[in-house]
Design a protein around this motif. Structure first.
Motif, short mmCIF file in Angstrom:
data_model
loop_
_atom_site.label_atom_id
_atom_site.label_comp_id
_atom_site.label_asym_id
_atom_site.label_seq_id
_atom_site.Cartn_x
_atom_site.Cartn_y
_atom_site.Cartn_z
N VAL A 21 51.01 45.13 53.64
CA VAL A 21 50.79 46.48 53.21
C VAL A 21 49.34 46.96 53.34
O VAL A 21 49.14 48.15 54.02
N HIS A 22 48.63 46.34 52.77
CA HIS A 22 47.10 46.76 52.89
C HIS A 22 46.30 46.72 54.14
O HIS A 22 45.77 47.61 54.71
N MET A 23 47.07 45.55 54.98
CA MET A 23 46.63 45.76 56.63
C MET A 23 46.93 47.07 57.19
O MET A 23 46.36 47.56 57.65
N GLU A 31 48.62 54.69 43.83
CA GLU A 31 49.44 53.45 43.44
C GLU A 31 50.86 53.71 43.81
O GLU A 31 51.58 52.68 44.29
N THR A 32 51.39 54.79 43.59
CA THR A 32 52.68 54.90 43.90
C THR A 32 53.22 54.79 45.51
O THR A 32 54.15 54.15 45.73
N THR A 33 52.02 55.28 46.32
CA THR A 33 52.09 54.73 47.65
C THR A 33 52.28 53.31 47.79
O THR A 33 53.20 52.90 48.64
N TYR A 34 51.41 52.58 47.34
CA TYR A 34 51.31 51.12 47.48
C TYR A 34 52.56 50.67 46.94
O TYR A 34 53.08 49.51 47.63
N GLN A 35 53.28 51.04 45.82
CA GLN A 35 54.15 50.56 45.09
C GLN A 35 55.53 50.65 46.09
O GLN A 35 56.42 49.63 46.26
N SER A 67 54.79 48.92 38.08
CA SER A 67 55.04 47.35 38.05
C SER A 67 56.18 46.96 38.94
O SER A 67 57.11 48.04 38.72
N ILE A 68 56.37 45.73 39.17
CA ILE A 68 57.75 45.47 39.97
C ILE A 68 58.02 44.03 39.36
O ILE A 68 57.18 43.26 39.14
N LEU A 69 59.28 43.85 38.83
CA LEU A 69 59.64 42.52 38.54
C LEU A 69 60.36 41.94 39.69
O LEU A 69 61.28 42.42 40.22
N ILE A 70 59.95 40.71 40.17
CA ILE A 70 60.42 40.15 41.31
C ILE A 70 61.37 38.87 40.76
O ILE A 70 60.94 38.22 40.12
N GLU A 71 62.49 38.78 41.40
CA GLU A 71 63.58 37.69 40.99
C GLU A 71 63.73 37.57 39.47
O GLU A 71 64.07 36.29 39.17
N GLY A 72 63.42 38.56 38.76
CA GLY A 72 63.38 38.25 37.35
C GLY A 72 62.53 37.26 36.69
O GLY A 72 62.73 36.85 35.45
N ARG A 73 61.34 36.83 37.53
CA ARG A 73 60.65 35.77 37.20
C ARG A 73 59.14 36.18 37.15
O ARG A 73 58.37 35.63 36.35
N VAL A 74 58.76 36.98 38.00
CA VAL A 74 57.11 37.27 38.38
C VAL A 74 57.08 38.96 38.06
O VAL A 74 57.77 39.62 38.92
N LEU A 75 56.31 39.31 37.03
CA LEU A 75 55.67 40.68 36.84
C LEU A 75 54.61 40.90 38.07
O LEU A 75 53.73 40.16 37.94
N VAL A 76 54.68 42.04 38.85
CA VAL A 76 53.73 42.23 39.46
C VAL A 76 52.93 43.77 39.23
O VAL A 76 54.10 44.85 39.01
N ALA A 77 52.00 43.96 38.96
CA ALA A 77 51.48 45.41 38.53
C ALA A 77 50.40 45.69 39.46
O ALA A 77 49.53 44.82 40.11
N LEU A 78 50.52 47.02 40.07
CA LEU A 78 49.49 47.43 41.21
C LEU A 78 48.60 48.47 40.55
O LEU A 78 48.90 49.22 39.46
N ASN A 79 47.57 48.24 41.31
CA ASN A 79 46.48 49.32 40.61
C ASN A 79 45.52 49.60 41.93
O ASN A 79 45.59 49.03 42.75
N THR A 80 44.57 50.58 41.61
CA THR A 80 43.59 50.92 42.83
C THR A 80 42.24 50.82 42.27
O THR A 80 41.10 51.38 42.89
N LYS A 81 42.03 49.94 41.05
CA LYS A 81 40.87 49.77 40.39
C LYS A 81 40.62 48.31 40.18
O LYS A 81 41.69 47.56 40.07
N ILE A 82 39.61 47.65 40.03
CA ILE A 82 39.39 46.38 39.76
C ILE A 82 39.84 45.87 38.46
O ILE A 82 39.47 46.63 37.31
N PRO A 83 40.85 44.99 38.32
CA PRO A 83 41.19 44.73 36.93
C PRO A 83 40.15 44.35 36.03
O PRO A 83 39.44 43.25 36.34
N ASP A 84 40.12 44.93 34.90
CA ASP A 84 39.04 44.50 33.92
C ASP A 84 39.84 43.69 32.92
O ASP A 84 41.06 43.55 32.94
N GLU A 85 39.13 43.16 31.82
CA GLU A 85 39.71 42.24 30.75
C GLU A 85 40.73 43.42 29.99
O GLU A 85 41.84 42.59 29.55
N ARG A 86 40.74 44.43 29.93
CA ARG A 86 41.87 45.43 29.21
C ARG A 86 43.05 45.19 30.00
O ARG A 86 44.09 45.24 29.62
#
Length: 120
Positions: A21-23, A31-35, A67-86
């Protein structure tokens, strides 16, 4: 949830789709476009995806995460900022709420897509 699809196999496929997707899109979109693009790539890769349903009361700001839940096992969160501790802490909370063991934070805002896998 299909047999043989471990969290590690799912994570590998998700990360590969995120790079694809990023390529194609590059950075600079919302974020909605990437999602939407990632959702299509994940479906093309044969993965079952769904929108996560939170079991307990979760504040609106967390519900609005992309967020997207994959195969009921893995939660994926998308953002356009570097993930910080919060953001990492919110992901851990979301994993506990969903009773999941694995999550992936994807950042599409950098020059290259970055990811952080979180396990409980």
């Amino acid at each position: 949830m299909r047999e043989g699809l471990t969290s590690d196999v799912i994570a590998e496929k998700v990360i590969g789709c995120a790079f694809e997707v990023h390529m194609i899109l590059g950075n600079g979109f919302r974020e909605t476009t990437y999602q939407q693009a990632l959702t299509m790539e994940l479906k093309n890769a044969g993965l079952d995806i769904e929108e996560p349903v939170f079991k307990n009361h979760i504040p609106d700001q967390i519900r609005k995460q992309h967020s997207i839940l994959i195969e009921g096992r893995v939660l994926v969160a998308l953002n356009t900022k570097i993930p910080d501790e919060r953001i990492r802490s919110e992901m851990a909370d979301n994993l506990r709420n969903q009773e999941l063991e694995s999550g992936i934070l994807l950042n599409f805002g950098a020059r290259n897509v970055t990811f952080k896998q979180i396990r409980l």
